[in-house]
Design a protein around this motif. Structure first.
Motif, short mmCIF file in Angstrom:
data_model
loop_
_atom_site.label_atom_id
_atom_site.label_comp_id
_atom_site.label_asym_id
_atom_site.label_seq_id
_atom_site.Cartn_x
_atom_site.Cartn_y
_atom_site.Cartn_z
N GLU A 249 0.83 -1.20 0.00
CA GLU A 249 0.00 0.00 0.00
C GLU A 249 0.87 1.25 0.00
OE1 GLU A 249 -2.47 2.99 0.31
OE2 GLU A 249 -3.33 0.98 0.07
N SER A 250 0.49 2.23 -0.83
CA SER A 250 1.30 3.45 -0.97
C SER A 250 1.19 4.39 0.22
CB SER A 250 0.90 4.19 -2.26
OG SER A 250 -0.47 4.56 -2.22
N GLN A 251 0.12 4.26 1.02
CA GLN A 251 -0.10 5.17 2.15
C GLN A 251 0.08 4.44 3.48
OE1 GLN A 251 -0.59 8.44 1.68
NE2 GLN A 251 -0.45 8.07 -0.52
N PRO A 252 1.11 4.78 4.25
CA PRO A 252 1.35 4.13 5.54
C PRO A 252 0.17 4.20 6.50
CG PRO A 252 3.27 5.40 4.89
CD PRO A 252 2.18 5.76 3.92
N VAL A 253 -0.57 5.30 6.48
CA VAL A 253 -1.73 5.44 7.37
C VAL A 253 -2.78 4.37 7.04
CG1 VAL A 253 -3.65 6.92 8.03
CG2 VAL A 253 -1.38 7.90 7.76
N THR A 254 -2.95 4.09 5.76
CA THR A 254 -3.91 3.07 5.35
C THR A 254 -3.45 1.69 5.80
OG1 THR A 254 -4.47 4.41 3.40
CG2 THR A 254 -5.16 2.11 3.38
N VAL A 255 -2.15 1.45 5.73
CA VAL A 255 -1.59 0.18 6.20
C VAL A 255 -1.96 -0.04 7.66
CG1 VAL A 255 0.52 -1.10 6.69
CG2 VAL A 255 0.32 0.20 4.56
N GLU A 256 -1.81 1.01 8.46
CA GLU A 256 -2.11 0.90 9.88
C GLU A 256 -3.60 0.63 10.10
OE1 GLU A 256 -1.48 0.47 13.80
OE2 GLU A 256 0.01 0.61 12.19
N GLY A 257 -4.44 1.22 9.26
CA GLY A 257 -5.87 0.98 9.37
C GLY A 257 -6.22 -0.48 9.11
N VAL A 258 -5.59 -1.08 8.10
CA VAL A 258 -5.83 -2.49 7.81
C VAL A 258 -5.31 -3.36 8.95
CG1 VAL A 258 -5.33 -4.39 6.24
CG2 VAL A 258 -5.75 -2.11 5.31
N ARG A 259 -4.16 -2.98 9.50
CA ARG A 259 -3.59 -3.73 10.62
C ARG A 259 -4.56 -3.76 11.80
NH1 ARG A 259 1.64 -4.61 11.15
NH2 ARG A 259 2.16 -2.76 9.92
N ARG A 260 -5.15 -2.62 12.11
CA ARG A 260 -6.10 -2.55 13.22
C ARG A 260 -7.36 -3.35 12.93
NH1 ARG A 260 -5.31 1.47 17.07
NH2 ARG A 260 -3.48 2.79 16.72
N LEU A 261 -7.80 -3.31 11.68
CA LEU A 261 -9.00 -4.04 11.30
C LEU A 261 -8.82 -5.55 11.48
CD1 LEU A 261 -11.86 -4.05 9.97
CD2 LEU A 261 -10.69 -4.18 7.75
N LEU A 262 -7.63 -6.05 11.12
CA LEU A 262 -7.39 -7.49 11.18
C LEU A 262 -6.92 -7.97 12.55
CD1 LEU A 262 -5.60 -8.13 7.74
CD2 LEU A 262 -8.04 -8.18 8.28
N HIS A 263 -6.59 -7.03 13.42
CA HIS A 263 -5.99 -7.39 14.71
C HIS A 263 -6.85 -8.35 15.52
CE1 HIS A 263 -4.95 -6.80 19.01
NE2 HIS A 263 -3.71 -6.83 18.54
N ASP A 264 -8.15 -8.11 15.54
CA ASP A 264 -9.04 -8.92 16.36
C ASP A 264 -9.74 -10.05 15.59
OD1 ASP A 264 -8.50 -7.40 18.66
OD2 ASP A 264 -10.00 -5.90 18.08
N CYS A 265 -9.33 -10.25 14.33
CA CYS A 265 -9.94 -11.32 13.54
C CYS A 265 -9.40 -12.68 13.97
CB CYS A 265 -9.66 -11.11 12.05
SG CYS A 265 -10.55 -9.72 11.32
N SER A 266 -10.28 -13.63 14.08
CA SER A 266 -9.87 -14.97 14.49
C SER A 266 -9.35 -15.80 13.32
CB SER A 266 -11.05 -15.70 15.13
OG SER A 266 -12.12 -15.83 14.21
N ASP A 267 -9.63 -15.33 12.09
CA ASP A 267 -9.27 -16.13 10.92
C ASP A 267 -8.31 -15.44 9.95
OD1 ASP A 267 -11.18 -14.23 10.35
OD2 ASP A 267 -12.23 -15.46 8.88
N LEU A 268 -8.01 -14.16 10.20
CA LEU A 268 -7.12 -13.40 9.33
C LEU A 268 -6.05 -12.71 10.16
CD1 LEU A 268 -9.81 -11.68 7.06
CD2 LEU A 268 -8.32 -13.56 6.37
N GLU A 269 -4.83 -12.68 9.62
CA GLU A 269 -3.72 -12.05 10.34
C GLU A 269 -2.82 -11.31 9.36
OE1 GLU A 269 -0.02 -13.30 13.30
OE2 GLU A 269 -1.10 -14.83 12.17
N MET A 270 -2.55 -10.04 9.63
CA MET A 270 -1.62 -9.28 8.80
C MET A 270 -0.20 -9.57 9.26
SD MET A 270 -1.59 -5.19 8.05
CE MET A 270 -0.07 -4.37 7.55
N THR A 271 0.63 -10.04 8.33
CA THR A 271 1.98 -10.46 8.70
C THR A 271 3.08 -9.61 8.09
OG1 THR A 271 2.01 -12.04 6.86
CG2 THR A 271 1.26 -12.85 9.02
N GLY A 272 2.71 -8.63 7.27
CA GLY A 272 3.74 -7.78 6.68
C GLY A 272 3.13 -6.69 5.82
#
Length: 214
Positions: A12-35
């Motif tokens: 993703e070209s925008q670091p702020v957007t990356v952080e938003g996706v990270r927060r969205l996936l943080h509490d998911c039981s089936d998805l995990e952001m790894t990089g």
């Protein structure tokens, strides 16, 4: 038995957007952001090293650049499935992404729940796209599709594969003008008005993807 999470890498070209996706996936039981990466080249390096389940790619890097990147990803032989998202994403452009190998197409303006649905559907092996992107092409084709001649069916199939008129002409050994005439007849018989709609209807008929309302 607990199933392993599907891993997601964000290019993703925008670091702020990356952080938003990270927060969205943080509490998911089936998805995990790894990089994550802010450049396509760096994103490919992460895919090579991690082989994540899904890579979310920003269309802002450029349509052709992203298509070339997806082609390179396929050449790696990894099982990583690409999902393309962008702020502006039109029908023809989204269809090019699907034909180029993207497993998901979604706008960044979609609700978070819709992004999760997209990622989960793709992780399950089904192509996914946001229905609102294809408002014009969501009309069903008329039954006249069964009345296509053998040559018209050949032309329609090559359009569905993403070939241009001159490429279709070369493949079939006919003139480009003849291809245009065949397309005119195909559009009249099927009720489809443009070639990208024809290609989309072909994908729908195969049942290869899931559509969802924004």
């Amino acid at each position: 038995m607990e199933h392993a999470k599907k891993t997601v890498v964000v290019c993703e070209s925008q670091p702020v957007t990356v952080e938003g996706v990270r927060r969205l996936l943080h509490d998911c039981s089936d998805l995990e952001m790894t990089g994550s990466a802010t450049l396509l080249g760096a994103g490919m390096d992460i895919v090579r090293s991690q082989a994540p389940s899904i890579v979310l790619v920003d269309k802002a890097f450029g349509t052709q650049a992203v298509l070339d990147w997806i082609a390179s990803l396929r050449m790696l032989g990894r099982s990583t499935l690409p999902v393309v998202w962008g702020i502006t994403l039109g029908e023809a452009e989204a269809l090019r992404m699907l034909q180029g190998g993207a497993m998901g197409v979604i706008r960044k303006t979609a609700a978070p729940a819709l992004l999760l649905e997209c990622l989960r559907t793709v992780a399950g092996g089904t192509t996914w796209m946001e229905e609102s992107i294809f408002q014009e092409s969501d009309r069903p084709a008329r039954s006249g599709a069964s009345n296509l001649t053998a040559r018209e069916r050949q032309v329609a199939e090559l359009v569905r594969q993403g070939l241009r008129n001159k490429d279709i002409a070369g493949r079939l050994g006919i003139q480009t003008g003849t291809v245009k005439i065949h397309l005119k007849h195909i559009f009249e018989k099927t009720g489809v008005r443009e070639r990208y709609c024809l290609a989309l209807n072909g994908l729908k008929e195969r049942g290869v993807f899931s559509m969802a309302h924004a």
